[in-house]
Design an enzyme around this catalytic site. Structure first.
Site, PDB file in Angstrom:
ATOM      1  N   LEU A  48       0.828  -1.202  -0.075  1.00 56.71           N
ATOM      2  CA  LEU A  48      -0.053   0.010  -0.052  1.00 56.71           C
ATOM      3  C   LEU A  48       0.794   1.415  -0.029  1.00 56.71           C
ATOM      4  O   LEU A  48       0.682   2.311  -0.817  1.00 56.71           O
ATOM      5  CB  LEU A  48      -0.881   0.205   1.194  1.00 56.71           C
ATOM      6  CG  LEU A  48      -1.809   1.318   1.323  1.00 56.71           C
ATOM      7  CD1 LEU A  48      -2.714   1.272   0.152  1.00 56.71           C
ATOM      8  CD2 LEU A  48      -2.828   1.133   2.658  1.00 56.71           C
ATOM      9  N   ASP A  97      12.152   2.957  13.215  1.00 56.61           N
ATOM     10  CA  ASP A  97      11.284   2.523  13.970  1.00 56.61           C
ATOM     11  C   ASP A  97      10.224   3.569  14.387  1.00 56.61           C
ATOM     12  O   ASP A  97      10.491   4.355  15.247  1.00 56.61           O
ATOM     13  CB  ASP A  97      11.961   1.797  14.754  1.00 56.61           C
ATOM     14  CG  ASP A  97      10.931   1.204  16.090  1.00 56.61           C
ATOM     15  OD1 ASP A  97       9.706   1.244  15.792  1.00 56.61           O
ATOM     16  OD2 ASP A  97      11.461   0.482  16.889  1.00 56.61           O
ATOM     17  N   LYS A 158       2.554  13.679  15.516  1.00 52.80           N
ATOM     18  CA  LYS A 158       3.186  14.839  16.383  1.00 52.80           C
ATOM     19  C   LYS A 158       4.420  15.570  15.796  1.00 52.80           C
ATOM     20  O   LYS A 158       4.503  16.669  15.832  1.00 52.80           O
ATOM     21  CB  LYS A 158       3.639  13.971  17.759  1.00 52.80           C
ATOM     22  CG  LYS A 158       4.324  14.968  18.593  1.00 52.80           C
ATOM     23  CD  LYS A 158       4.816  14.385  19.897  1.00 52.80           C
ATOM     24  CE  LYS A 158       5.795  15.132  20.805  1.00 52.80           C
ATOM     25  NZ  LYS A 158       6.187  14.413  22.175  1.00 52.80           N
ATOM     26  N   TYR A 193      -5.199  -6.367  16.819  1.00 51.90           N
ATOM     27  CA  TYR A 193      -5.269  -5.513  15.451  1.00 51.90           C
ATOM     28  C   TYR A 193      -6.702  -4.641  15.612  1.00 51.90           C
ATOM     29  O   TYR A 193      -6.671  -3.497  15.471  1.00 51.90           O
ATOM     30  CB  TYR A 193      -5.217  -6.185  14.291  1.00 51.90           C
ATOM     31  CG  TYR A 193      -5.491  -5.498  13.008  1.00 51.90           C
ATOM     32  CD1 TYR A 193      -4.333  -4.794  12.559  1.00 51.90           C
ATOM     33  CD2 TYR A 193      -6.564  -5.578  12.213  1.00 51.90           C
ATOM     34  CE1 TYR A 193      -4.376  -4.227  11.163  1.00 51.90           C
ATOM     35  CE2 TYR A 193      -6.502  -4.890  11.189  1.00 51.90           C
ATOM     36  CZ  TYR A 193      -5.428  -4.351  10.548  1.00 51.90           C
ATOM     37  OH  TYR A 193      -5.441  -3.495   9.569  1.00 51.90           O
ATOM     38  N   LYS A 197      -6.886  -0.338  15.474  1.00 54.93           N
ATOM     39  CA  LYS A 197      -7.338   0.271  14.401  1.00 54.93           C
ATOM     40  C   LYS A 197      -8.738   1.170  14.825  1.00 54.93           C
ATOM     41  O   LYS A 197      -9.054   2.326  14.447  1.00 54.93           O
ATOM     42  CB  LYS A 197      -7.996  -0.612  13.423  1.00 54.93           C
ATOM     43  CG  LYS A 197      -6.657  -1.321  12.567  1.00 54.93           C
ATOM     44  CD  LYS A 197      -5.654  -0.268  12.240  1.00 54.93           C
ATOM     45  CE  LYS A 197      -4.471  -0.856  11.387  1.00 54.93           C
ATOM     46  NZ  LYS A 197      -3.615   0.244  10.916  1.00 54.93           N
ATOM     47  N   ILE A 230      -7.782  -6.345   1.467  1.00 50.35           N
ATOM     48  CA  ILE A 230      -6.920  -5.857   0.231  1.00 50.35           C
ATOM     49  C   ILE A 230      -6.133  -7.400  -0.079  1.00 50.35           C
ATOM     50  O   ILE A 230      -5.482  -8.043   0.864  1.00 50.35           O
ATOM     51  CB  ILE A 230      -5.772  -5.106   0.599  1.00 50.35           C
ATOM     52  CG1 ILE A 230      -6.732  -3.788   1.385  1.00 50.35           C
ATOM     53  CG2 ILE A 230      -5.101  -4.750  -0.752  1.00 50.35           C
ATOM     54  CD1 ILE A 230      -5.518  -2.784   1.517  1.00 50.35           C
ATOM     55  N   THR A 232      -3.114  -8.741  -1.023  1.00 53.04           N
ATOM     56  CA  THR A 232      -1.665  -8.714  -1.068  1.00 53.04           C
ATOM     57  C   THR A 232      -0.984  -9.722  -0.465  1.00 53.04           C
ATOM     58  O   THR A 232      -1.509 -10.716   0.133  1.00 53.04           O
ATOM     59  CB  THR A 232      -1.315  -7.222  -0.310  1.00 53.04           C
ATOM     60  OG1 THR A 232      -1.485  -7.693   1.087  1.00 53.04           O
ATOM     61  CG2 THR A 232      -2.114  -6.233  -0.512  1.00 53.04           C
TER      62      THR A 232
END
EC number: 1.1.1.-
Length: 292
Positions: A48, A97, A158, A193, A197, A230, A232
């Site tokens: 992506l 990172d 930030k 996960y 999100k 998606i 992938t």
């Protein structure tokens, strides 16, 4: 940043209407243009991220790519480099990172002086999904998912906001969330996960509230993108499970999985000035999955 004495940062005296980023004189063909600005992309070497990098370069912006590998893999990077060269756009890559606050600050300090144009956009593609039954799922793995998907998004946002504030330039951020922030995925156990999100959705709203009308700060719009499934390499393993592809395709109204190229236009729209009255929103591009 201006400080309040009464603790109510959204009191009228601390808010002001900013000039719109949109220009009514722009032609429709210009609404997706990103000329004379730099866009930062995290997770830029992924399927992506690299696809969006190409689209953003084609739309006229310079691009700073950030990702964990020391150097980008040729598989995706060659196309990105070729696009930058063809359109005479500035392209750079830095290892990062996103969960390391000091590394984020140091990396921004490295690339900001090298830019041709001010930073006016951010796309956060860096993310991680781990699956397993929650009754057996290690706390360390749960924290890792949250750290990358939520803390990493916050830290880079930030740093980007600080760059915009320092340069007094307006901008737009797009956080890659997921339709999984709205409900549990079928066929896989991904509690960490899904939770992360949902947190990205709330982070989007919270930062949009801070940076949309605060006195003394430039306008920074913050929105999120929630893709559906998606096709992938990242989803290939899950799709090998018996019945999984039928499950996932059958659960949306278009009866298929998405491709990475189908997220170019939504992201360009949110980055560009054509979405000048959009902030604190989530654009769900899921084939109707969550509407069924």
């Amino acid at each position: 940043m201006p400080q309040t004495s009464d603790g109510n940062v959204h009191a009228p005296q601390y808010r002001e209407a900013k000039p719109s980023q949109g220009d009514p004189s722009l032609s429709v063909s210009q609404l997706f243009r990103l000329d004379n600005r730099t866009i930062i992309i995290t997770g830029a070497t992924g399927f992506l991220g690299s696809t969006l990098a190409i689209a953003i370069l084609e739309s006229g912006a310079d691009v700073v790519c950030l990702d964990l590998p020391p150097t980008p893999t040729a598989e995706n990077w060659n196309d990105v480099k070729t696009t930058a060269s063809r359109h005479e756009q500035q392209l750079s890559y830095y290892q990062l990172d996103v969960t390391d606050e000091d590394a984020v600050a140091d990396t921004f300090a490295k690339f900001l002086p090298t830019l041709r144009y001010p930073v006016r956009g951010l796309v956060t593609c860096a993310g991680l999904s781990l699956n397993g039954p929650s009754s057996e799922f290690p706390a360390s793995a749960f924290r890792k998912v949250l750290d990358i998907n939520v803390t990493g998004t916050f830290l880079v946002a930030k740093a980007t906001a600080r760059a915009m504030i320092s340069a007094n330039t307006t901008g737009s951020m797009v956080f890659v969330a997921s339709m999984s922030g709205y409900g549990a995925n079928k066929g896989v156990d991904t509690a960490g996960y899904n939770s992360s999100k949902a947190a990205v959705h709330q982070l989007t709203r919270s930062l949009a509230a801070e940076w949309g009308s605060r006195v003394g700060l430039p306008l920074i719009r913050v929105n999120s993108l929630s893709p559906g499934y998606i096709r992938t390499a990242a989803t290939a393993e899950a799709l090998q499970k018996p019945g999984m592809e039928d499950q996932w395709t059958g659960d949306n109204m278009l009866y298929r999985l998405s491709r990475v190229d189908e997220f170019r236009a939504p992201v360009l729209f949110m980055l560009g000035d054509g979405s000048s009255f959009m902030t604190g929103a989530d654009l769900r591009v899921d084939g109707g999955h969550c509407s069924w």
